[in-house]
Design a protein around this motif. Structure first.
Motif, PDB file in Angstrom:
ATOM      1  N   PRO A 256       0.808  -1.238   0.000  1.00  0.00           N
ATOM      2  CA  PRO A 256       0.000   0.000   0.000  1.00  0.00           C
ATOM      3  C   PRO A 256       0.833   1.276   0.000  1.00  0.00           C
ATOM      4  CG  PRO A 256      -0.868  -1.580   1.582  1.00  0.00           C
ATOM      5  CD  PRO A 256       0.439  -2.122   1.126  1.00  0.00           C
ATOM      6  N   VAL A 257       2.071   1.199   0.484  1.00  0.00           N
ATOM      7  CA  VAL A 257       2.914   2.387   0.552  1.00  0.00           C
ATOM      8  C   VAL A 257       3.277   2.868  -0.850  1.00  0.00           C
ATOM      9  CG1 VAL A 257       5.098   3.325   1.396  1.00  0.00           C
ATOM     10  CG2 VAL A 257       3.836   1.658   2.767  1.00  0.00           C
ATOM     11  N   ILE A 258       3.581   1.926  -1.744  1.00  0.00           N
ATOM     12  CA  ILE A 258       4.014   2.305  -3.091  1.00  0.00           C
ATOM     13  C   ILE A 258       2.826   2.518  -4.033  1.00  0.00           C
ATOM     14  CG2 ILE A 258       6.215   1.117  -2.842  1.00  0.00           C
ATOM     15  CD1 ILE A 258       5.111  -1.193  -4.406  1.00  0.00           C
TER      16      ILE A 258
ATOM     17  N   LYS B 253      -2.616   2.706   4.842  1.00  0.00           N
ATOM     18  CA  LYS B 253      -1.566   3.018   3.867  1.00  0.00           C
ATOM     19  C   LYS B 253      -0.225   3.297   4.542  1.00  0.00           C
ATOM     20  CE  LYS B 253      -0.917   5.567  -0.437  1.00  0.00           C
ATOM     21  NZ  LYS B 253       0.542   5.529  -0.342  1.00  0.00           N
ATOM     22  N   GLY B 254      -0.244   3.767   5.788  1.00  0.00           N
ATOM     23  CA  GLY B 254       1.001   4.118   6.456  1.00  0.00           C
ATOM     24  C   GLY B 254       1.626   3.007   7.267  1.00  0.00           C
ATOM     25  N   LEU B 255       0.910   1.905   7.470  1.00  0.00           N
ATOM     26  CA  LEU B 255       1.438   0.821   8.299  1.00  0.00           C
ATOM     27  C   LEU B 255       2.780   0.309   7.789  1.00  0.00           C
ATOM     28  CD1 LEU B 255      -1.708  -1.344   9.183  1.00  0.00           C
ATOM     29  CD2 LEU B 255      -0.291  -0.009  10.745  1.00  0.00           C
ATOM     30  N   GLY B 256       2.837  -0.029   6.511  1.00  0.00           N
ATOM     31  CA  GLY B 256       4.063  -0.582   5.959  1.00  0.00           C
ATOM     32  C   GLY B 256       5.211   0.411   5.952  1.00  0.00           C
ATOM     33  N   TYR B 257       4.898   1.670   5.746  1.00  0.00           N
ATOM     34  CA  TYR B 257       5.940   2.699   5.693  1.00  0.00           C
ATOM     35  C   TYR B 257       6.651   2.825   7.033  1.00  0.00           C
ATOM     36  CZ  TYR B 257       8.054   7.308   5.045  1.00  0.00           C
ATOM     37  OH  TYR B 257       8.940   8.360   4.962  1.00  0.00           O
ATOM     38  N   TYR B 258       5.887   2.966   8.089  1.00  0.00           N
ATOM     39  CA  TYR B 258       6.508   3.118   9.408  1.00  0.00           C
ATOM     40  C   TYR B 258       6.997   1.788   9.960  1.00  0.00           C
ATOM     41  CZ  TYR B 258       4.612   7.808   9.154  1.00  0.00           C
ATOM     42  OH  TYR B 258       4.344   9.094   8.748  1.00  0.00           O
TER      43      TYR B 258
ATOM     44  N   LEU C 271      10.040   9.846  16.678  1.00  0.00           N
ATOM     45  CA  LEU C 271      10.228  10.308  15.304  1.00  0.00           C
ATOM     46  C   LEU C 271       9.015   9.960  14.445  1.00  0.00           C
ATOM     47  CD1 LEU C 271      11.926  11.470  12.992  1.00  0.00           C
ATOM     48  CD2 LEU C 271      12.954   9.200  12.725  1.00  0.00           C
ATOM     49  N   VAL C 272       8.535   8.732  14.576  1.00  0.00           N
ATOM     50  CA  VAL C 272       7.356   8.309  13.822  1.00  0.00           C
ATOM     51  C   VAL C 272       6.152   9.160  14.205  1.00  0.00           C
ATOM     52  CG1 VAL C 272       5.701   6.418  13.518  1.00  0.00           C
ATOM     53  CG2 VAL C 272       8.155   5.957  13.425  1.00  0.00           C
TER      54      VAL C 272
END
Length: 291
Positions: A108-110, A164-169, A213-214
């Protein structure tokens, strides 16, 4: 030779400095100037001082959008601080097929934010998959208005943002967990500490700076949310504009040939100040943790 080429470092810095001046500093200064005028898209406008700011502070639409933005932050940020950490702990284990799960969580991030929003719109609309399942299981008697109720629309947008942000962080936490010595877990296990105790006593303190930071990054992103609201709720921002956030309101005010550029600029600076306040708060918490 060194004395003749004292300017060489500046040649390397020049392209970057030029880009910053052209695309960051100048637009910011121009926004500040425009916020003090009554300029429109096709009109230069005249100097009005702080009239746009006084108008914003007396505008119910501004306070509604600001409240929605802050509410968005208060709900989304804790989710994006805690859930990716748990996800990172799970996918960090070396088991067969774990690479597939890591890729699935990061997909989902990409993906484009618009594509993600359209997928969720299809899922959450009155005749969508989610309502079909709820009705089939007889959990509801009629479709839930996920996209036609202002409150539910805002909640739906929050779910999309978190998903959408789960994988990014998660990647942030995987990097932080890689720096935690495995000997700590082994020593804790020998002392009889269970998985929950090891998580609370070793994992969380070790990645606390990353959590801060997150939290800061996700807070800034939450205050800038626009696409989710626009795709799920349409150009009006939900029924009566009840789910509008500050970026959404800025777009509405400044859009079109009759757009109020000056007022939109003032709203943009108020959003900047709000974002700066939360950024400084995150920085203060980070410094306090390091101290």
């Amino acid at each position: 030779m060194p004395h003749r080429r004292w300017w060489s470092p500046y040649l390397f810095l020049a392209p970057g400095l030029a880009a910053v001046l052209l695309f960051s500093l100048w637009p910011f200064v121009n926004t500040v100037v425009l916020s003090l005028t009554d300029a429109r898209v096709l009109e230069g406008g005249s100097f009005v001082g702080l009239a746009n700011y006084r108008r914003a502070l007396a505008d119910p639409d501004f306070w509604l959008a600001a409240a929605n933005s802050v509410l968005y932050l208060l709900v989304v940020v804790p989710c994006l601080v805690v859930l990716p950490l748990g996800l990172a702990v799970l996918v960090r284990r070396e088991v067969p097929g774990i690479g597939l799960f890591r890729s699935a969580f990061y997909t989902p991030v990409i993906a484009s934010a618009v594509v993600v929003g359209l997928v969720w719109q299809w899922l959450l609309r009155s005749d969508g998959a989610v309502n079909a399942v709820l009705v089939r299981l007889r959990l509801v008697t009629e479709p839930v208005p996920f996209l036609t109720d202002s409150t539910l629309l805002l909640v739906s947008a929050m779910i999309v943002t978190v998903w959408k942000g789960l994988g990014y962080y998660m990647v942030f936490y995987l990097a932080a967990l890689g720096n935690v010595p495995g000997a700590l877990y082994e020593a804790a296990a020998l002392d009889g500490a269970g998985p929950v105790r090891r998580f609370t006593s070793i994992t969380v303190p070790s990645v606390k700076p990353m959590m801060l930071l997150v939290g800061t990054l996700s807070a800034i992103s939450a205050l800038r949310v626009f696409t989710e609201i626009y795709v799920l709720g349409g150009e009006s921002g939900g029924p009566g504009g009840g789910a509008r956030t500050l970026p959404f309101l800025i777009r509405q005010v400044g859009l079109g040939f009759a757009g109020e550029t000056g007022y939109a600029s003032a709203l943009s600076l108020l959003l900047f100040l709000l974002t700066l306040a939360f950024s400084l708060l995150g920085r203060r918490l980070t410094k306090g943790d390091e101290a």
